[in-house]
Design a protein around this motif. Structure first.
Motif, PDB file in Angstrom:
ATOM      1  N   SER A   2       0.858  -1.180   0.000  1.00  0.00           N
ATOM      2  CA  SER A   2       0.000   0.000   0.000  1.00  0.00           C
ATOM      3  C   SER A   2       0.892   1.227   0.000  1.00  0.00           C
ATOM      4  O   SER A   2       2.088   1.138   0.308  1.00  0.00           O
ATOM      5  N   THR A   3       0.317   2.346  -0.309  1.00  0.00           N
ATOM      6  CA  THR A   3       1.048   3.600  -0.292  1.00  0.00           C
ATOM      7  C   THR A   3       0.513   4.458   0.835  1.00  0.00           C
ATOM      8  O   THR A   3      -0.701   4.568   1.013  1.00  0.00           O
ATOM      9  N   VAL A   4       1.413   5.069   1.596  1.00  0.00           N
ATOM     10  CA  VAL A   4       1.024   6.022   2.629  1.00  0.00           C
ATOM     11  C   VAL A   4       1.682   7.356   2.314  1.00  0.00           C
ATOM     12  O   VAL A   4       2.807   7.403   1.813  1.00  0.00           O
ATOM     13  N   THR A   5       0.958   8.426   2.585  1.00  0.00           N
ATOM     14  CA  THR A   5       1.465   9.775   2.369  1.00  0.00           C
ATOM     15  C   THR A   5       1.472  10.499   3.698  1.00  0.00           C
ATOM     16  O   THR A   5       0.470  10.489   4.419  1.00  0.00           O
ATOM     17  N   ASN A   6       2.583  11.127   4.020  1.00  0.00           N
ATOM     18  CA  ASN A   6       2.706  11.904   5.246  1.00  0.00           C
ATOM     19  C   ASN A   6       1.945  13.215   5.067  1.00  0.00           C
ATOM     20  O   ASN A   6       2.376  14.093   4.329  1.00  0.00           O
ATOM     21  N   ILE A   7       0.793  13.341   5.729  1.00  0.00           N
ATOM     22  CA  ILE A   7      -0.001  14.566   5.670  1.00  0.00           C
ATOM     23  C   ILE A   7      -0.015  15.265   7.028  1.00  0.00           C
ATOM     24  O   ILE A   7      -0.858  16.116   7.284  1.00  0.00           O
ATOM     25  N   SER A   8       0.927  14.918   7.879  1.00  0.00           N
ATOM     26  CA  SER A   8       0.989  15.478   9.225  1.00  0.00           C
ATOM     27  C   SER A   8       1.353  16.957   9.200  1.00  0.00           C
ATOM     28  O   SER A   8       2.270  17.360   8.481  1.00  0.00           O
ATOM     29  N   ALA A  40      -4.895   4.034  11.346  1.00  0.00           N
ATOM     30  CA  ALA A  40      -5.490   4.457  12.615  1.00  0.00           C
ATOM     31  C   ALA A  40      -5.144   5.912  12.952  1.00  0.00           C
ATOM     32  O   ALA A  40      -5.640   6.447  13.942  1.00  0.00           O
ATOM     33  N   GLN A  41      -4.294   6.535  12.138  1.00  0.00           N
ATOM     34  CA  GLN A  41      -3.882   7.926  12.347  1.00  0.00           C
ATOM     35  C   GLN A  41      -4.227   8.760  11.105  1.00  0.00           C
ATOM     36  O   GLN A  41      -3.346   9.239  10.395  1.00  0.00           O
ATOM     37  N   PRO A  42      -5.517   8.966  10.826  1.00  0.00           N
ATOM     38  CA  PRO A  42      -5.917   9.628   9.578  1.00  0.00           C
ATOM     39  C   PRO A  42      -5.509  11.095   9.463  1.00  0.00           C
ATOM     40  O   PRO A  42      -5.495  11.636   8.358  1.00  0.00           O
ATOM     41  N   ASP A  43      -5.152  11.738  10.570  1.00  0.00           N
ATOM     42  CA  ASP A  43      -4.680  13.120  10.499  1.00  0.00           C
ATOM     43  C   ASP A  43      -3.191  13.196  10.206  1.00  0.00           C
ATOM     44  O   ASP A  43      -2.644  14.277   9.997  1.00  0.00           O
ATOM     45  N   VAL A  44      -2.543  12.025  10.191  1.00  0.00           N
ATOM     46  CA  VAL A  44      -1.100  11.973   9.987  1.00  0.00           C
ATOM     47  C   VAL A  44      -0.748  11.268   8.677  1.00  0.00           C
ATOM     48  O   VAL A  44       0.150  11.695   7.962  1.00  0.00           O
ATOM     49  N   TRP A  45      -1.470  10.196   8.370  1.00  0.00           N
ATOM     50  CA  TRP A  45      -1.161   9.371   7.196  1.00  0.00           C
ATOM     51  C   TRP A  45      -2.381   9.197   6.307  1.00  0.00           C
ATOM     52  O   TRP A  45      -3.457   8.864   6.783  1.00  0.00           O
ATOM     53  N   LEU A  46      -2.194   9.414   5.010  1.00  0.00           N
ATOM     54  CA  LEU A  46      -3.203   9.108   4.003  1.00  0.00           C
ATOM     55  C   LEU A  46      -2.810   7.763   3.417  1.00  0.00           C
ATOM     56  O   LEU A  46      -1.721   7.620   2.852  1.00  0.00           O
ATOM     57  N   VAL A  47      -3.657   6.765   3.604  1.00  0.00           N
ATOM     58  CA  VAL A  47      -3.356   5.407   3.150  1.00  0.00           C
ATOM     59  C   VAL A  47      -4.164   5.109   1.897  1.00  0.00           C
ATOM     60  O   VAL A  47      -5.384   5.261   1.882  1.00  0.00           O
ATOM     61  N   THR A  48      -3.471   4.693   0.844  1.00  0.00           N
ATOM     62  CA  THR A  48      -4.129   4.314  -0.403  1.00  0.00           C
ATOM     63  C   THR A  48      -3.533   2.994  -0.880  1.00  0.00           C
ATOM     64  O   THR A  48      -2.460   2.597  -0.449  1.00  0.00           O
ATOM     65  N   SER A  49      -4.246   2.332  -1.768  1.00  0.00           N
ATOM     66  CA  SER A  49      -3.737   1.064  -2.279  1.00  0.00           C
ATOM     67  C   SER A  49      -2.690   1.269  -3.367  1.00  0.00           C
ATOM     68  O   SER A  49      -2.014   0.347  -3.766  1.00  0.00           O
ATOM     69  N   ASP A  56      -7.754  11.827  -4.161  1.00  0.00           N
ATOM     70  CA  ASP A  56      -7.540  11.295  -2.813  1.00  0.00           C
ATOM     71  C   ASP A  56      -7.036  12.391  -1.877  1.00  0.00           C
ATOM     72  O   ASP A  56      -7.483  12.504  -0.732  1.00  0.00           O
ATOM     73  N   LEU A  57      -6.092  13.184  -2.367  1.00  0.00           N
ATOM     74  CA  LEU A  57      -5.519  14.252  -1.555  1.00  0.00           C
ATOM     75  C   LEU A  57      -6.554  15.333  -1.262  1.00  0.00           C
ATOM     76  O   LEU A  57      -6.634  15.840  -0.141  1.00  0.00           O
ATOM     77  N   ARG A  58      -7.362  15.674  -2.269  1.00  0.00           N
ATOM     78  CA  ARG A  58      -8.417  16.670  -2.063  1.00  0.00           C
ATOM     79  C   ARG A  58      -9.434  16.179  -1.028  1.00  0.00           C
ATOM     80  O   ARG A  58      -9.900  16.947  -0.190  1.00  0.00           O
ATOM     81  N   ALA A  59      -9.777  14.900  -1.086  1.00  0.00           N
ATOM     82  CA  ALA A  59     -10.719  14.328  -0.119  1.00  0.00           C
ATOM     83  C   ALA A  59     -10.148  14.400   1.293  1.00  0.00           C
ATOM     84  O   ALA A  59     -10.854  14.738   2.249  1.00  0.00           O
TER      85      ALA A  59
END
Length: 101
Positions: A2-8, A40-49, A56-59
């Motif tokens: 999976s891909t995770v993006t640091n959005i913290s 489990a940390q949606p304010d820190v990580w955006l998880v996508t497949s 996804d980023l806009r959402a």
């Protein structure tokens, strides 16, 4: 994988689960079990497949109440998410009235 993006809003984060620092706005591939923990940390990580798309980023920004007005480039949207701020450089919230102080 999976891909995770640091959005913290905290910026770069050390991610011991993969043994490295993930820069603000950076996307990295991680095993599914790691992605599940980070979800489990949606304010820190955006998880996508897969690599996150602009939609996804806009959402994610909408969920966090982040204004993306004027932002069209993926990198700019990722930066706004990482900063936790707005997408404009508008000074309309400035309370000063153009006179001498």
């Amino acid at each position: 994988m999976s891909t995770v993006t640091n959005i913290s809003p905290q910026g770069d984060l050390e991610l011991p689960l993969i043994g490295r620092v993930v820069a603000a706005g950076e996307s990295v591939e991680v095993p599914a079990d790691v992605a599940e923990k980070l979800a489990a940390q949606p304010d820190v990580w955006l998880v996508t497949s897969s690599t996150p798309k602009i939609a996804d980023l806009r959402a994610a920004a909408e969920e966090r109440g982040i204004d993306l007005t004027g932002l069209k480039k993926k990198a700019d949207i990722e930066a706004a998410l990482a900063a936790g701020g707005t997408g404009t450089d508008d000074d309309s919230n400035d309370d000063t009235e153009g006179g001498d102080l």
